[in-house]
Design an enzyme around this catalytic site. Structure first.
Site, PDB file in Angstrom:
ATOM      1  N   ASP A  38       9.412 -11.682   2.722  1.00  0.00           N
ATOM      2  CA  ASP A  38       9.469 -11.725   4.184  1.00  0.00           C
ATOM      3  C   ASP A  38       8.502 -12.778   4.702  1.00  0.00           C
ATOM      4  N   THR A  41       7.642 -13.204  10.517  1.00  0.00           N
ATOM      5  CA  THR A  41       7.779 -13.841  11.826  1.00  0.00           C
ATOM      6  C   THR A  41       7.302 -12.836  12.874  1.00  0.00           C
ATOM      7  N   ILE A  65      12.796 -17.566   3.070  1.00  0.00           N
ATOM      8  CA  ILE A  65      14.050 -17.633   2.296  1.00  0.00           C
ATOM      9  C   ILE A  65      14.584 -19.058   2.210  1.00  0.00           C
ATOM     10  N   ALA A  87      17.021 -10.711   5.910  1.00  0.00           N
ATOM     11  CA  ALA A  87      16.205 -11.646   6.697  1.00  0.00           C
ATOM     12  C   ALA A  87      17.065 -12.445   7.658  1.00  0.00           C
ATOM     13  N   THR A 137      26.872  -8.360  10.988  1.00  0.00           N
ATOM     14  CA  THR A 137      26.973  -7.656  12.267  1.00  0.00           C
ATOM     15  C   THR A 137      28.404  -7.617  12.798  1.00  0.00           C
ATOM     16  N   ASP A 138      28.668  -6.628  13.646  1.00  0.00           N
ATOM     17  CA  ASP A 138      29.984  -6.563  14.305  1.00  0.00           C
ATOM     18  C   ASP A 138      30.153  -7.672  15.335  1.00  0.00           C
ATOM     19  N   GLU A 139      29.040  -8.310  15.746  1.00  0.00           N
ATOM     20  CA  GLU A 139      29.127  -9.328  16.804  1.00  0.00           C
ATOM     21  C   GLU A 139      29.950 -10.543  16.378  1.00  0.00           C
ATOM     22  N   TYR A 163      23.462 -16.511  18.263  1.00  0.00           N
ATOM     23  CA  TYR A 163      23.124 -15.575  17.172  1.00  0.00           C
ATOM     24  C   TYR A 163      24.366 -15.222  16.358  1.00  0.00           C
ATOM     25  N   LYS A 167      25.472 -15.842  12.362  1.00  0.00           N
ATOM     26  CA  LYS A 167      25.805 -14.754  11.412  1.00  0.00           C
ATOM     27  C   LYS A 167      27.216 -14.972  10.854  1.00  0.00           C
ATOM     28  N   ASN A 192      25.327  -1.583  16.462  1.00  0.00           N
ATOM     29  CA  ASN A 192      23.922  -1.556  16.917  1.00  0.00           C
ATOM     30  C   ASN A 192      23.134  -0.435  16.258  1.00  0.00           C
ATOM     31  N   LYS A 202      14.235  -4.858  21.753  1.00  0.00           N
ATOM     32  CA  LYS A 202      15.609  -4.367  21.748  1.00  0.00           C
ATOM     33  C   LYS A 202      15.729  -3.190  22.722  1.00  0.00           C
ATOM     34  N   ARG A 227      28.364  -0.364  23.435  1.00  0.00           N
ATOM     35  CA  ARG A 227      27.957  -0.615  22.048  1.00  0.00           C
ATOM     36  C   ARG A 227      28.208   0.661  21.239  1.00  0.00           C
TER      37      ARG A 227
HETATM   38  P1  NAD Z   1      14.426  -7.856  12.553  1.00  0.00           P
HETATM   39  O1  NAD Z   1      14.376  -9.005  13.498  1.00  0.00           O
HETATM   40  O2  NAD Z   1      13.766  -6.573  12.927  1.00  0.00           O
HETATM   41  O3  NAD Z   1      13.812  -8.294  11.134  1.00  0.00           O
HETATM   42  C1  NAD Z   1      14.085  -9.533  10.550  1.00  0.00           C
HETATM   43  C2  NAD Z   1      13.096  -9.725   9.398  1.00  0.00           C
HETATM   44  O4  NAD Z   1      13.415 -10.978   8.758  1.00  0.00           O
HETATM   45  C3  NAD Z   1      11.633  -9.815   9.855  1.00  0.00           C
HETATM   46  O5  NAD Z   1      10.827  -9.028   9.014  1.00  0.00           O
HETATM   47  C4  NAD Z   1      11.299 -11.296   9.699  1.00  0.00           C
HETATM   48  O6  NAD Z   1       9.930 -11.537   9.426  1.00  0.00           O
HETATM   49  C5  NAD Z   1      12.193 -11.691   8.529  1.00  0.00           C
HETATM   50  N1  NAD Z   1      12.488 -13.132   8.509  1.00  0.00           N
HETATM   51  C6  NAD Z   1      12.920 -13.895   9.541  1.00  0.00           C
HETATM   52  N2  NAD Z   1      13.054 -15.182   9.135  1.00  0.00           N
HETATM   53  C7  NAD Z   1      12.733 -15.209   7.816  1.00  0.00           C
HETATM   54  C8  NAD Z   1      12.692 -16.242   6.831  1.00  0.00           C
HETATM   55  N3  NAD Z   1      13.013 -17.517   7.137  1.00  0.00           N
HETATM   56  N4  NAD Z   1      12.325 -15.921   5.569  1.00  0.00           N
HETATM   57  C9  NAD Z   1      11.993 -14.635   5.248  1.00  0.00           C
HETATM   58  N5  NAD Z   1      11.999 -13.628   6.152  1.00  0.00           N
HETATM   59  C10 NAD Z   1      12.360 -13.908   7.414  1.00  0.00           C
HETATM   60  O7  NAD Z   1      15.971  -7.636  12.231  1.00  0.00           O
HETATM   61  P2  NAD Z   1      16.784  -6.280  11.997  1.00  0.00           P
HETATM   62  O8  NAD Z   1      17.188  -5.733  13.303  1.00  0.00           O
HETATM   63  O9  NAD Z   1      16.061  -5.455  11.017  1.00  0.00           O
HETATM   64  O10 NAD Z   1      18.106  -6.882  11.318  1.00  0.00           O
HETATM   65  C11 NAD Z   1      18.185  -7.051   9.904  1.00  0.00           C
HETATM   66  C12 NAD Z   1      19.534  -7.662   9.554  1.00  0.00           C
HETATM   67  O11 NAD Z   1      20.572  -6.807  10.036  1.00  0.00           O
HETATM   68  C13 NAD Z   1      19.783  -9.026  10.215  1.00  0.00           C
HETATM   69  O12 NAD Z   1      20.460  -9.832   9.291  1.00  0.00           O
HETATM   70  C14 NAD Z   1      20.675  -8.712  11.412  1.00  0.00           C
HETATM   71  O13 NAD Z   1      21.512  -9.802  11.722  1.00  0.00           O
HETATM   72  C15 NAD Z   1      21.468  -7.541  10.865  1.00  0.00           C
HETATM   73  N6  NAD Z   1      21.973  -6.595  11.866  1.00  0.00           N
HETATM   74  C16 NAD Z   1      21.101  -5.976  12.732  1.00  0.00           C
HETATM   75  C17 NAD Z   1      21.584  -5.019  13.626  1.00  0.00           C
HETATM   76  C18 NAD Z   1      20.671  -4.289  14.584  1.00  0.00           C
HETATM   77  O14 NAD Z   1      21.165  -3.509  15.412  1.00  0.00           O
HETATM   78  N7  NAD Z   1      19.363  -4.477  14.536  1.00  0.00           N
HETATM   79  C19 NAD Z   1      22.940  -4.722  13.657  1.00  0.00           C
HETATM   80  C20 NAD Z   1      23.801  -5.419  12.795  1.00  0.00           C
HETATM   81  C21 NAD Z   1      23.291  -6.325  11.880  1.00  0.00           C
HETATM   82  O1  DAU Z   2      25.954  -5.192  17.419  1.00  0.00           O
HETATM   83  C1  DAU Z   2      24.977  -5.460  16.454  1.00  0.00           C
HETATM   84  C2  DAU Z   2      23.826  -6.256  17.069  1.00  0.00           C
HETATM   85  O2  DAU Z   2      23.071  -5.334  17.852  1.00  0.00           O
HETATM   86  C3  DAU Z   2      22.943  -6.925  16.035  1.00  0.00           C
HETATM   87  O3  DAU Z   2      23.690  -7.867  15.309  1.00  0.00           O
HETATM   88  C4  DAU Z   2      21.727  -7.595  16.695  1.00  0.00           C
HETATM   89  O4  DAU Z   2      20.858  -8.113  15.713  1.00  0.00           O
HETATM   90  C5  DAU Z   2      20.987  -6.542  17.508  1.00  0.00           C
HETATM   91  O5  DAU Z   2      19.901  -7.134  18.199  1.00  0.00           O
HETATM   92  C6  DAU Z   2      21.931  -5.883  18.502  1.00  0.00           C
HETATM   93  O6  DAU Z   2      22.360  -6.834  19.506  1.00  0.00           O
HETATM   94  P1  DAU Z   2      22.490  -6.433  21.035  1.00  0.00           P
HETATM   95  O7  DAU Z   2      22.417  -7.642  21.863  1.00  0.00           O
HETATM   96  O8  DAU Z   2      23.662  -5.537  21.249  1.00  0.00           O
HETATM   97  O9  DAU Z   2      21.141  -5.524  21.178  1.00  0.00           O
HETATM   98  P2  DAU Z   2      20.060  -5.420  22.358  1.00  0.00           P
HETATM   99  O10 DAU Z   2      19.210  -4.236  22.042  1.00  0.00           O
HETATM  100  O11 DAU Z   2      19.395  -6.720  22.640  1.00  0.00           O
HETATM  101  O12 DAU Z   2      20.963  -5.054  23.624  1.00  0.00           O
HETATM  102  C7  DAU Z   2      21.806  -3.929  23.624  1.00  0.00           C
HETATM  103  C8  DAU Z   2      22.600  -3.977  24.920  1.00  0.00           C
HETATM  104  O13 DAU Z   2      21.718  -3.721  26.020  1.00  0.00           O
HETATM  105  C9  DAU Z   2      23.237  -5.322  25.215  1.00  0.00           C
HETATM  106  O14 DAU Z   2      24.499  -5.114  25.833  1.00  0.00           O
HETATM  107  C10 DAU Z   2      22.280  -5.988  26.172  1.00  0.00           C
HETATM  108  C11 DAU Z   2      21.681  -4.830  26.935  1.00  0.00           C
HETATM  109  N1  DAU Z   2      20.282  -4.977  27.375  1.00  0.00           N
HETATM  110  C12 DAU Z   2      19.350  -5.341  26.457  1.00  0.00           C
HETATM  111  C13 DAU Z   2      18.023  -5.472  26.805  1.00  0.00           C
HETATM  112  C14 DAU Z   2      16.992  -5.906  25.786  1.00  0.00           C
HETATM  113  C15 DAU Z   2      19.927  -4.677  28.686  1.00  0.00           C
HETATM  114  O15 DAU Z   2      20.785  -4.312  29.524  1.00  0.00           O
HETATM  115  N2  DAU Z   2      18.616  -4.799  29.029  1.00  0.00           N
HETATM  116  C16 DAU Z   2      17.644  -5.206  28.162  1.00  0.00           C
HETATM  117  O16 DAU Z   2      16.450  -5.329  28.549  1.00  0.00           O
END
Ligand code: NAD
Ligand code: DAU
Length: 370
Positions: A38, A41, A65, A87, A137-139, A163, A167, A192, A202, A227
């Site tokens: 990791d 960041t 990475i 990552a 991700t589903d996005e 983003y 992906k 999500n 988030k 979501r």
């Molecule tokens: P996060 O942002 O919490 O964590 C990302 C991690 O990656 C951090 O620890 C960061 O330090 C590390 N990182 C970033 N750049 C790097 C690099 N160049 N080399 C090594 N490490 C690095 O993310 P998350 O929410 O835990 O998401 C993890 C994975 O799941 C991502 O690939 C994201 O696209 C995917 N994903 C997340 C969600 C969600 O709801 N959070 C949903 C669908 C998919």
């Molecule tokens: O669907 C999977 C994705 O879910 C992942 O691939 C992403 O890494 C993850 O960050 C997440 O993306 P979203 O954009 O859906 O998550 P976020 O929590 O940023 O926002 C969720 C929803 O809420 C989105 O429709 C935007 C809205 N939102 C978000 C924030 C931060 C608000 O209305 N107000 C806010 O302050």
């Protein structure tokens, strides 16, 4: 036939989902090492892995990475036969403000890992049993209308944010390394996530922390975007199943059966936090600006703000393939999962206070002064 991973490299293991997965893997498997790579960041947090230092199966490596040579050295040193790749730059709003880091980590970084895996597992001395699992991700599928069928594995890609475009690009590279070189890959595209250790930029942790401090709750646009919320523990279980039981070259969608509008999420959290504040004097003392402490309602803090650019309206997931082929089913309903998540943020205040600033008291004064 199931694959039995031995030594697993977990990229992004200090992030939200990665850290949950590291804990899940160590708790549910008996053999082999878990090596976290990791870059730490802004979203990476070594505290997410606290308590694991004494486990002889666990090692943490601070690195990037994109550094292919370092990745190769690490893989050789630890005899890695499995990569679980988390990552990424993960926040959509940040990608709209500045896509460059997303291109670098999500596309170039994923390609760097694929090159290292190909070099060591296919070109040098072929390793018959290996697995490259990519977390996506589903996005990547874009946005659904209210009556559209949920996303399935054959839904055409239509990413709308920088983003999701990065992906999608990384998913295509993983597919290409399987089709062209025969790398043993699997991909999961999930909805999500919510749960412990989610960075407070988030929606869910941001709303909890803002209610506690009596700060406005920013709802983008009309708040009717939908979501499908997936508890991170269910996501971890699905990834583990894809690694051990998934077929090479396959993609599995992972959902939580919990389609909900953003405004409903925010209002639910308002009610839950108000309830906790009115029942727990310790919380009322710690968060005097939270509306419930003075007999008001957190809902009054809801503030509709300018919508996110290119905001996807609805995501929904059909996870029938993962259910059929991997035996996956989400184990937590949203009502239970969100209560448990709130309880985690209320119990582990030091975790998020450390993220908000070194001197939390000064930070509160600066940001939340009445
Ligand atoms: P996060 O942002 O919490 O964590 C990302 C991690 O990656 C951090 O620890 C960061 O330090 C590390 N990182 C970033 N750049 C790097 C690099 N160049 N080399 C090594 N490490 C690095 O993310 P998350 O929410 O835990 O998401 C993890 C994975 O799941 C991502 O690939 C994201 O696209 C995917 N994903 C997340 C969600 C969600 O709801 N959070 C949903 C669908 C998919
Ligand atoms: O669907 C999977 C994705 O879910 C992942 O691939 C992403 O890494 C993850 O960050 C997440 O993306 P979203 O954009 O859906 O998550 P976020 O929590 O940023 O926002 C969720 C929803 O809420 C989105 O429709 C935007 C809205 N939102 C978000 C924030 C931060 C608000 O209305 N107000 C806010 O302050």
């Amino acid at each position: 036939m199931s694959f039995e991973p031995n030594n697993v490299l977990i990229t992004g293991g200090a992030g939200f989902i990665g850290a949950n997965f590291v804990r899940h893997w160590l708790a549910t498997t008996q053999q082999g090492k878990v090596v976290v790579l990791d870059a730490l960041t802004y979203a990476g947090n070594i505290d997410n892995l606290k308590g694991l230092e004494s486990d002889p199966r666990y090692a943490f490596v601070h690195g990037d990475i994109c550094d292919e040579a370092a990745v190769k050295r690490l893989m050789e040193t630890h005899r890695i036969d499995t990569i679980a790749h988390f990552a990424a730059e993960s926040h959509v709003d940040r990608s709209i403000l500045g896509p460059d880091d997303f291109i670098r980590t999500n596309i170039v970084g994923t390609h760097s890992l694929l090159k290292a895996a190909k070099a060591l597992w296919l070109d040098k001395k072929p390793v018959a049993t290996h697995r490259f699992h990519h977390v996506s991700t589903d996005e990547v599928y874009g946005s659904l209308g209210p009556d559209d069928e949920p996303f399935h594995e054959e839904t055409p890609y239509a990413p709308n944010s920088p983003y999701s475009a990065t992906k999608a690009s990384s998913d295509h590279l993983v597919r290409a390394y399987h089709e062209t070189y025969g790398l043993n890959t699997t991909v999961t595209n999930c909805s999500n996530n919510y749960g412990p250790y989610q960075f407070p930029e988030k929606l869910i942790p941001l709303i909890i922390i803002n209610i506690l401090h009596g700060k406005p709750l920013p709802v983008y646009g009309d708040g009717l975007q939908v979501r499908d919320w997936l508890h991170v523990a269910d996501h971890c279980q699905a990834i583990a199943l894809a690694i051990t039981d998934g077929k090479a070259g396959e993609v599995y969608n992972v959902g939580g059966n919990s389609e909900t509008t953003n405004i409903t999420i925010v209002k639910t959290l308002c009610d839950l936090v108000d309830e906790q504040l009115s029942q727990r004097p310790d919380l009322a003392k710690a968060f005097p600006s939270s509306p419930a402490v003075s007999g008001r309602k957190a809902m009054d803090l809801i503030t509709h703000v300018r919508d996110r650019l290119g905001h996807d309206r609805r995501y929904a997931i059909n996870y029938a393939k993962a259910a059929r082929e991997l035996g996956y089913a989400p184990g937590r309903d949203f009502a239970t999962g969100i209560r448990a998540t709130l309880e985690w943020y209320l119990s582990d205040q030091a975790w998020w206070q450390a993220l908000l600033g070194r001197d939390y008291a000064a930070w509160v004064k600066k940001n939340y002064a009445a």
